[in-house]
Design a protein around this motif. Structure first.
Motif, PDB file in Angstrom:
ATOM      1  N   PRO A 104       0.829  -1.214   0.000  1.00 58.85           N
ATOM      2  CA  PRO A 104       0.000   0.000   0.000  1.00 58.85           C
ATOM      3  C   PRO A 104       0.861   1.260   0.000  1.00 58.85           C
ATOM      4  O   PRO A 104       1.825   1.376   0.759  1.00 58.85           O
ATOM      5  N   VAL A 105       0.513   2.188  -0.877  1.00 57.15           N
ATOM      6  CA  VAL A 105       1.239   3.452  -0.992  1.00 57.15           C
ATOM      7  C   VAL A 105       0.282   4.586  -0.638  1.00 57.15           C
ATOM      8  O   VAL A 105      -0.865   4.601  -1.108  1.00 57.15           O
ATOM      9  N   PRO A 106       0.709   5.528   0.186  1.00 54.84           N
ATOM     10  CA  PRO A 106      -0.168   6.662   0.516  1.00 54.84           C
ATOM     11  C   PRO A 106      -0.613   7.402  -0.740  1.00 54.84           C
ATOM     12  O   PRO A 106       0.130   7.518  -1.713  1.00 54.84           O
ATOM     13  N   LYS A 107      -1.839   7.895  -0.695  1.00 58.40           N
ATOM     14  CA  LYS A 107      -2.388   8.562  -1.879  1.00 58.40           C
ATOM     15  C   LYS A 107      -1.578   9.771  -2.297  1.00 58.40           C
ATOM     16  O   LYS A 107      -1.390  10.037  -3.488  1.00 58.40           O
ATOM     17  N   GLY A 112       1.334  12.339  -6.227  1.00 56.99           N
ATOM     18  CA  GLY A 112       2.475  13.233  -6.411  1.00 56.99           C
ATOM     19  C   GLY A 112       3.403  12.732  -7.505  1.00 56.99           C
ATOM     20  O   GLY A 112       3.835  13.499  -8.380  1.00 56.99           O
ATOM     21  N   LEU A 113       3.700  11.423  -7.469  1.00 56.16           N
ATOM     22  CA  LEU A 113       4.549  10.837  -8.511  1.00 56.16           C
ATOM     23  C   LEU A 113       3.857  10.864  -9.862  1.00 56.16           C
ATOM     24  O   LEU A 113       4.496  11.099 -10.900  1.00 56.16           O
TER      25      LEU A 113
END
Length: 364
Positions: A104-107, A112-113
């Motif tokens: 899981p990656v923070p939104k 941003g990426l």
């Protein structure tokens, strides 16, 4: 003469084994190249200790594997898949169904990426879009009305385009083949200078293209090899400039080919040349085409290597672009650039289509 091998030696044994080799072979080949050491009492004792430790490690690994297998034997795994009325699946269970969920990656990190990559992509599209539009305008920056005169001018300079194509083709073909042979020797043969050959294979990549061009001018500017101003020096300079790229591709391809493949050919009576020609080369078709296409793309759009090497009869497209920019003819320069890029990507798509017909995916 009894010796203990320090490396795997084809036809003799594996690392750590004690063999009985002919005295001349041992003293003149195995020992000088540090492929083996004399089987003294101390060496044999050390070998036995290492073998005992290896067996203990294998036993421990085997016991751990058996323990893991016992734990898994009592586990139940449920995989959900679509099926028909008779209970049969519509398709097979693939790696997609049994793969782990992504981390899981923070939104804010994900978006941003995404925004950063979109900005970079839009900037690149803006550059190429402006270049493409400018190739069809009358006067860059002043009169943006459309015209075909710039493209017509490029085709009037067809010799320079043809020079770019043929120099790029010959240099890429030579670099791909030479790098494949070099990678084969380094990866599959023991010639005593493997590390030196590996270093020479990647050395041109550490030299800026401009310096490489100057070196060729200085080396081939006087008899008996006076090549300055000829097509030969253009091809040679681009060839050696592209060798590191092709060598890396060929090395990666060879590392995926097990030694048993070539050993099987040798055991069936084929010599090294025939094994390379009939076994290794067909397996390296994709790496060869990948290195060839990438080298061609680099060669057609290269300026730094050839800037000191060209003569009026050997002028290439990139030199023409530079001269046009210096004289303020930006529309013609943009048209030249568009034509060179189109040629390069046409070759790329053609290679992908040819390999795709054979079930091979071309990746650069």
């Amino acid at each position: 003469m009894k010796v203990i091998l320090q490396q795997d030696v084809r036809g003799q044994g594996k690392k750590g084994q004690m063999i009985d080799a002919a005295e001349g072979y041992a003293r003149n080949y195995l020992l000088p190249r540090k492929l083996a050491i004399p089987a003294t009492a101390d060496a044999i004792n050390t070998m036995n200790l290492k073998e005992k430790a290896r067996r203990a490690e294998e036993a421990a690994n085997r016991a751990a594997a058996v323990e893991t297998a016992d734990k898994l034997r009592n586990c139940t795994v449920k995989i959900t898949a679509k099926g028909g009325a008779n209970g049969k699946l519509f398709g097979a269970i693939t790696g997609k169904e049994i793969s782990l969920n992504p981390f899981p990656v923070p939104k804010w990190v994900k978006w941003g990426l995404f925004s950063l990559t979109m900005l970079i992509s839009l900037f690149i599209l803006l550059v190429y879009g402006t270049l493409f539009y400018g190739a069809f305008t009358k006067t860059w920056g002043y009169d943006w009305s459309l015209t075909m005169k710039n493209i017509q001018y490029v085709f009037l300079k067809g010799k320079q385009i043809w020079n770019s194509i043929r120099y790029g083709f010959l240099a890429s073909l030579g670099a791909s083949f030479l790098a494949m042979v070099l990678a084969y020797i380094v990866q599959k043969k023991q010639v005593g200078i493997n590390r030196l050959l590996d270093f020479l294979g990647i050395l041109p990549g550490a030299i800026p293209g401009m310096f490489l061009g100057i070196g060729f001018v200085m080396a081939f500017n006087a008899p008996p090899l006076e090549l300055t101003g000829t097509s030969v020096i253009m091809v040679l300079a681009l060839l050696f400039w592209n060798i590191p790229t092709c060598y890396s591709s060929a090395t990666a391809g060879l590392q995926q080919i097990g030694a048993s493949v070539e050993d099987a050919a040798l055991n069936l009576g084929a010599n090294s040349f025939r094994s390379f020609k009939d076994v290794i080369i067909p397996l390296l078709k994709a790496p060869f085409m990948s290195s060839f296409v990438l080298s061609f793309l680099r060669s057609v759009t290269c300026l730094s290597v050839v800037i000191f090497l060209y003569a009026p009869s050997t002028t290439v497209g990139t030199i023409s672009v530079m001269v046009l920019v210096q004289s303020g003819q930006y529309g013609e320069a943009a048209a030249f650039t568009i034509v060179l890029i189109t040629i390069a990507f046409t070759v790329l798509k053609l290679a992908q289509w040819v390999l795709g017909k054979q079930g091979i995916e071309l990746e650069l």
